[in-house]
Design a protein around this motif. Sequence first.
Motif, PDB file in Angstrom:
ATOM      1  N   VAL A 158       0.816  -1.211   0.000  1.00 40.23           N
ATOM      2  CA  VAL A 158       0.000   0.000   0.000  1.00 40.23           C
ATOM      3  C   VAL A 158       0.850   1.261   0.000  1.00 40.23           C
ATOM      4  O   VAL A 158       0.647   2.170  -0.806  1.00 40.23           O
ATOM      5  CB  VAL A 158      -0.957  -0.016   1.213  1.00 40.23           C
ATOM      6  N   LEU A 198      -0.271  -2.931  -6.806  1.00 40.68           N
ATOM      7  CA  LEU A 198      -0.417  -3.803  -5.646  1.00 40.68           C
ATOM      8  C   LEU A 198      -0.243  -5.247  -6.085  1.00 40.68           C
ATOM      9  O   LEU A 198      -0.928  -5.701  -7.007  1.00 40.68           O
ATOM     10  CB  LEU A 198      -1.805  -3.640  -5.010  1.00 40.68           C
ATOM     11  N   GLN A 239      -6.775  -3.396   0.870  1.00 43.05           N
ATOM     12  CA  GLN A 239      -5.630  -2.634   0.378  1.00 43.05           C
ATOM     13  C   GLN A 239      -6.032  -1.636  -0.698  1.00 43.05           C
ATOM     14  O   GLN A 239      -5.541  -0.501  -0.723  1.00 43.05           O
ATOM     15  CB  GLN A 239      -4.550  -3.586  -0.134  1.00 43.05           C
TER      16      GLN A 239
END
Length: 362
Positions: A40, A55, A68
């Motif tokens: 993150v 991510l 996230q």
Amino acid sequence: MWANGSRIVARWPAASDAFLALTGAQVPIVQAPMAGAGGVALAIAAMKGGAVGSLPAATISAEQLRAQIGEVRGVASGPLNINFFCHHLPEPPDESAWRALLAPYYAQEGVGEGPPAPLRRPFDAAMCAIIEEARPQIVSFHFGLPEAGLLARVRATGAVVLASATTREEVRFLAARGCDAIILQGAEAGGHSGWFLGERHEPTPLAELLRERVDVPVIAAGGIVDGADMAAALQAGASAVQIGTAYLATPQSLIAPPFRALLGTDAATDAAFTNLFSGREARGIRNRLMRELGAIRAEAPAFPYASNAITPLRATAEAAGRNDYSSLWVGAGATRVRPQDAEALTRAIAQDAQAHLETMNG
């Protein structure tokens, strides 16, 4: 190039302009996902610097991914890429030969077998449902593409679809199947080689991959750690670059202190492809295990199961400040990286690349 409020204004090659229009990024940089190193904080910083933030989703659950994505979107705007693996997950293999090979290390470290490590899992229906719910701007795949039904569902969300290629054949394959852009993962790239067509092969240098011309933007990956590297890749025909190793030295990366201490040193030049840590070839700095066992061992269980027996050793050594059993994934150029905030690093690389391009083009 200069900052105008929160907007970065620059002149880029026409191919880069196409990438920027496709993704909504301000600079033609993709922050590499890097499972285990990215997360993150790194995605947020890269996005604030104008890049595509990424991510890695191969080692987390669907619920963790949902959380996230929410964290990133609560802080940063701009294009977010969610990265998945598309490997085949075999039945758990017989690990007896592998564990016998590692038994002396268990004895030396005074550790016993721990619980199974979290497996790197391929993209599935549960993850696809998160993509349909969260609708990230970009979805990228490693080790090929998911099965047609899942890929169609991803496309239906409107996401830009990226995938990695390690050979010119794979570049053509992905272009023919409608990928919106293709990541050219050269031999210089750190981490797992994303090959998926044919037998295992010698990694292809990035310069060779850039010779394959297709009608979609291509993103150069491998050994790109500064503006000069970025400018050279764009001059050679790339539309954008994917940067990983340079971000490892930022405070936003998740790597352990013993690994971080090697970055920017001569020790980072001693790297090789190894299957010891996951069961599949990946490029990393040689450590004790690689030197003593050799980088490739037939005893290592199939990807991703080899990590099960390594995890207790890795945890014990890292707690003592050692990299003896750690996967130290780096690309070429790791000796040239320096600690810097990830947002500032993103802007600095883009600005330096722009200056180099202006010099190259007179």
